[in-house]
Design an enzyme around this catalytic site. Structure first.
Site, PDB file in Angstrom:
ATOM      1  N   ASP A   1     -23.922 -31.309 -42.081  1.00 52.80           N
ATOM      2  CA  ASP A   1     -22.888 -31.806 -42.707  1.00 52.80           C
ATOM      3  C   ASP A   1     -23.159 -32.418 -44.185  1.00 52.80           C
ATOM      4  OD1 ASP A   1     -20.177 -33.262 -43.664  1.00 52.80           O
ATOM      5  OD2 ASP A   1     -19.585 -32.472 -41.687  1.00 52.80           O
TER       6      ASP A   1
ATOM      7  N   SER B   1     -15.870 -27.072 -44.597  1.00 57.81           N
ATOM      8  CA  SER B   1     -14.958 -26.673 -45.744  1.00 57.81           C
ATOM      9  C   SER B   1     -13.964 -28.084 -46.043  1.00 57.81           C
ATOM     10  CB  SER B   1     -14.006 -25.568 -45.549  1.00 57.81           C
ATOM     11  OG  SER B   1     -13.088 -25.544 -46.574  1.00 57.81           O
TER      12      SER B   1
ATOM     13  N   ARG C   1      -2.655 -35.011 -44.957  1.00 55.87           N
ATOM     14  CA  ARG C   1      -1.909 -34.156 -44.168  1.00 55.87           C
ATOM     15  C   ARG C   1      -0.848 -34.987 -43.377  1.00 55.87           C
ATOM     16  NH1 ARG C   1      -6.891 -30.723 -41.411  1.00 55.87           N
ATOM     17  NH2 ARG C   1      -8.311 -32.377 -42.087  1.00 55.87           N
TER      18      ARG C   1
ATOM     19  N   LYS D   1     -17.074 -22.741 -53.345  1.00 52.36           N
ATOM     20  CA  LYS D   1     -18.251 -22.383 -53.044  1.00 52.36           C
ATOM     21  C   LYS D   1     -18.609 -22.499 -51.452  1.00 52.36           C
ATOM     22  CE  LYS D   1     -21.434 -24.265 -55.734  1.00 52.36           C
ATOM     23  NZ  LYS D   1     -21.927 -25.800 -56.685  1.00 52.36           N
TER      24      LYS D   1
ATOM     25  N   GLY E   1     -26.374 -15.128 -43.611  1.00 54.67           N
ATOM     26  CA  GLY E   1     -27.858 -14.356 -43.604  1.00 54.67           C
ATOM     27  C   GLY E   1     -28.651 -15.248 -42.487  1.00 54.67           C
TER      28      GLY E   1
ATOM     29  N   TYR F   1      -8.423 -22.675 -51.992  1.00 56.10           N
ATOM     30  CA  TYR F   1      -8.645 -22.734 -50.398  1.00 56.10           C
ATOM     31  C   TYR F   1      -8.247 -21.478 -49.617  1.00 56.10           C
ATOM     32  CZ  TYR F   1      -8.304 -24.593 -45.623  1.00 56.10           C
ATOM     33  OH  TYR F   1      -8.276 -24.790 -44.425  1.00 56.10           O
TER      34      TYR F   1
HETATM   35  N1  LIG Z   1      -7.484 -29.337 -39.083  1.00 51.70           N
HETATM   36  C1  LIG Z   1      -6.823 -28.215 -39.428  1.00 51.70           C
HETATM   37  O1  LIG Z   1      -5.604 -28.106 -38.933  1.00 51.70           O
HETATM   38  C2  LIG Z   1      -7.375 -26.923 -39.895  1.00 51.70           C
HETATM   39  C3  LIG Z   1      -6.581 -25.834 -39.948  1.00 51.70           C
HETATM   40  C4  LIG Z   1      -6.999 -24.624 -40.311  1.00 51.70           C
HETATM   41  C5  LIG Z   1      -8.171 -24.434 -40.637  1.00 51.70           C
HETATM   42  N2  LIG Z   1      -9.087 -25.597 -40.560  1.00 51.70           N
HETATM   43  C6  LIG Z   1     -10.565 -25.303 -40.872  1.00 51.70           C
HETATM   44  O2  LIG Z   1     -11.530 -25.848 -39.780  1.00 51.70           O
HETATM   45  C7  LIG Z   1     -12.422 -26.380 -40.491  1.00 51.70           C
HETATM   46  C8  LIG Z   1     -12.597 -27.851 -40.344  1.00 51.70           C
HETATM   47  O3  LIG Z   1     -11.329 -28.627 -40.675  1.00 51.70           O
HETATM   48  P1  LIG Z   1     -11.379 -30.202 -40.622  1.00 51.70           P
HETATM   49  O4  LIG Z   1      -9.927 -30.441 -40.296  1.00 51.70           O
HETATM   50  O5  LIG Z   1     -12.073 -30.722 -39.399  1.00 51.70           O
HETATM   51  O6  LIG Z   1     -11.666 -30.870 -41.957  1.00 51.70           O
HETATM   52  P2  LIG Z   1     -12.635 -32.039 -42.306  1.00 51.70           P
HETATM   53  O7  LIG Z   1     -12.571 -32.424 -43.828  1.00 51.70           O
HETATM   54  O8  LIG Z   1     -12.313 -33.241 -41.335  1.00 51.70           O
HETATM   55  O9  LIG Z   1     -14.069 -31.479 -41.929  1.00 51.70           O
HETATM   56  C9  LIG Z   1     -14.643 -30.684 -42.755  1.00 51.70           C
HETATM   57  C10 LIG Z   1     -16.207 -31.174 -42.577  1.00 51.70           C
HETATM   58  O10 LIG Z   1     -16.949 -30.201 -43.409  1.00 51.70           O
HETATM   59  C11 LIG Z   1     -17.995 -30.933 -44.221  1.00 51.70           C
HETATM   60  N3  LIG Z   1     -18.125 -30.294 -45.473  1.00 51.70           N
HETATM   61  C12 LIG Z   1     -17.337 -29.646 -46.574  1.00 51.70           C
HETATM   62  N4  LIG Z   1     -18.098 -28.994 -47.317  1.00 51.70           N
HETATM   63  C13 LIG Z   1     -19.112 -29.053 -46.957  1.00 51.70           C
HETATM   64  C14 LIG Z   1     -20.334 -28.537 -47.285  1.00 51.70           C
HETATM   65  N5  LIG Z   1     -20.603 -27.685 -48.535  1.00 51.70           N
HETATM   66  N6  LIG Z   1     -21.592 -28.476 -46.759  1.00 51.70           N
HETATM   67  C15 LIG Z   1     -21.716 -29.295 -45.538  1.00 51.70           C
HETATM   68  N7  LIG Z   1     -20.646 -29.792 -45.014  1.00 51.70           N
HETATM   69  C16 LIG Z   1     -19.493 -29.439 -45.667  1.00 51.70           C
HETATM   70  C17 LIG Z   1     -17.113 -32.310 -44.712  1.00 51.70           C
HETATM   71  O11 LIG Z   1     -18.013 -33.567 -44.960  1.00 51.70           O
HETATM   72  C18 LIG Z   1     -16.329 -32.278 -43.399  1.00 51.70           C
HETATM   73  O12 LIG Z   1     -17.215 -33.352 -42.348  1.00 51.70           O
HETATM   74  C19 LIG Z   1     -12.434 -26.236 -41.934  1.00 51.70           C
HETATM   75  O13 LIG Z   1     -13.132 -24.870 -42.250  1.00 51.70           O
HETATM   76  C20 LIG Z   1     -10.999 -26.018 -42.170  1.00 51.70           C
HETATM   77  O14 LIG Z   1     -10.800 -24.953 -43.285  1.00 51.70           O
HETATM   78  C21 LIG Z   1      -8.749 -26.762 -39.963  1.00 51.70           C
END
Ligand SMILES: NC(=O)c1ccc[n+]([C@@H]2O[C@H](COP(=O)([O-])OP(=O)(O)OC[C@H]3O[C@@H](n4cnc5c(N)ncnc54)[C@H](O)[C@@H]3O)[C@@H](O)[C@H]2O)c1
Length: 329
Positions: A34, A78, A189, A94, A105, A148
């Site tokens: 992370d 993300s 949210r 990105k 990869g 997104y």
């Molecule tokens: N929570 C939801 O309801 C939901 C719904 C649909 C999809 N998602 C997907 O699930 C995943 C996690 O979502 P979440 O709710 O836990 O969000 P979150 O923001 O709590 O967690 C995302 C984590 O990714 C890390 N991160 C972001 N960019 C990064 C990078 N370039 N390199 C390394 N770490 C990076 C952040 O620091 C964070 O800890 C995401 O891909 C999101 O698109 C979540």
């Protein structure tokens, strides 16, 4: 026998941290990664003492190397909430594109199976309800949410290409709105926003007239669905979410009842391209994985509210959004 090794990106985030817990409970060796852009180490600090957990502070949009073998990669890194990805649009694009490419990869080099976290946002503002996986979506690529939605659509496309062209084992989960402990109160949210406002004694802000719908899945149910999908043999996208649909206005009223706040709902302008309806068709998950959600909204909300109530007053009063200054490149 040596433990299976899984890399979880986004490990310090809401969903990533729950995934780490699940794989630790299943006796995997878990490697969390992370860059903490929206995550928080407090979500996983209880794991650092374990010998089957390690953590890399790394941006997956840059070259990713992990020593040793890997059996599975779960790509959850993300920004995920509108507040976050509207503030860091380039990083969002990105991590969905370059980050996914880097990890595919790595999966190829290690002969690992890779599961990506896609989203119901690939359906955009849908013209049909509920949304089955066969629906191609209604997305505005150049609207503010395009960064997104299109990153996630690209992510699915490149994952599928690695599957068909390179024969890589891949899985795609389309996650619908999920909630539970470890969500950030200030991530914009709707659920943490409502609960945070109730706890601070503020009115609850509804965007639009509140007739737009959402379907909320409790995090434990989601994690179970993801776990089953990873170990299935199905490479096409699968919706995981709770089909119990509710309008935002009704949801606000439920939160008022749950928290006992004396405050009321107040209406504000609807953001651009906000989806009017959201409800997963989970037939595929039911048939392929024997999965469906088990936790009712009443049960899940109670647990989540208890979690938010346990936060320190300092965390509760922190309504400022994340400071992305150092990442805005
Ligand atoms: N929570 C939801 O309801 C939901 C719904 C649909 C999809 N998602 C997907 O699930 C995943 C996690 O979502 P979440 O709710 O836990 O969000 P979150 O923001 O709590 O967690 C995302 C984590 O990714 C890390 N991160 C972001 N960019 C990064 C990078 N370039 N390199 C390394 N770490 C990076 C952040 O620091 C964070 O800890 C995401 O891909 C999101 O698109 C979540």
């Amino acid at each position: 026998m040596s433990r299976k090794r899984v890399l979880i990106t986004g490990a310090a985030g809401f969903l990533g941290s729950h995934l780490c817990d699940r794989f630790i409970a299943e006796d995997f060796h878990v490697i969390g990664m992370d860059n903490l852009i929206t995550g928080d180490l407090r979500n996983i600090e209880h794991l650092f003492k374990l010998d089957n957990f390690e953590f890399y502070h790394h941006d997956v949009s840059k070259f990713v190397h992990v020593p040793g073998e890997l059996d599975y990669i779960l790509h959850f890194a993300s920004p995920a909430s509108p507040i976050d990805y509207l503030k860091i649009p380039i990083q969002t694009l990105k991590v969905g594109s370059l980050g996914t490419h880097n990890l595919l990869g790595l999966a190829r080099a290690k002969n690992a199976r890779m599961l990506i976290a896609s989203t119901s946002e690939v359906y955009g503002d849908p013209n049909i309800n509920p949304q089955p996986e066969s629906y191609w979506g209604n997305v505005n690529p150049v609207g503010p949410r395009g960064v997104y939605d299109e990153a996630k659509r690209f992510q699915e496309a490149i994952t599928m290409a690695y599957h068909t062209f390179h024969g890589l084992e891949t899985r795609i989960v389309r996650i619908f709105n999920t909630y539970g402990p470890r969500m950030r109160l200030n991530d914009g949210r709707v659920l943490p926003a409502f609960i945070g406002q109730a706890l601070r004694g503020e009115d609850l802000t509804v965007f639009g007239d509140g007739s737009q719908t959402r379907s909320f899945c409790y995090v434990d149910d989601l994690i179970e669905g993801i776990y089953r999908l990873l170990f299935s043999d199905y490479a096409y996208p699968v919706n995981i979410g709770n089909p119990d649909e509710i309008t935002i206005k009704q949801f606000g009223e439920e939160i008022i009842k749950l928290t006992g706040t004396k405050q009321k709902l107040v209406l504000r302008d609807l953001p651009v391209d906000d989806p009017k309806q959201r409800r997963p068709d989970i037939t595929k998950a039911q048939e392929l994985l024997g999965w469906e959600p088990k936790v009712t909204r009443a049960e899940g909300l109670k647990i989540t509210y208890t979690y938010f109530k346990s936060l320190s007053p300092e965390m509760l009063s922190n309504v400022a959004h994340k400071n992305f200054e150092t990442y805005n490149k």
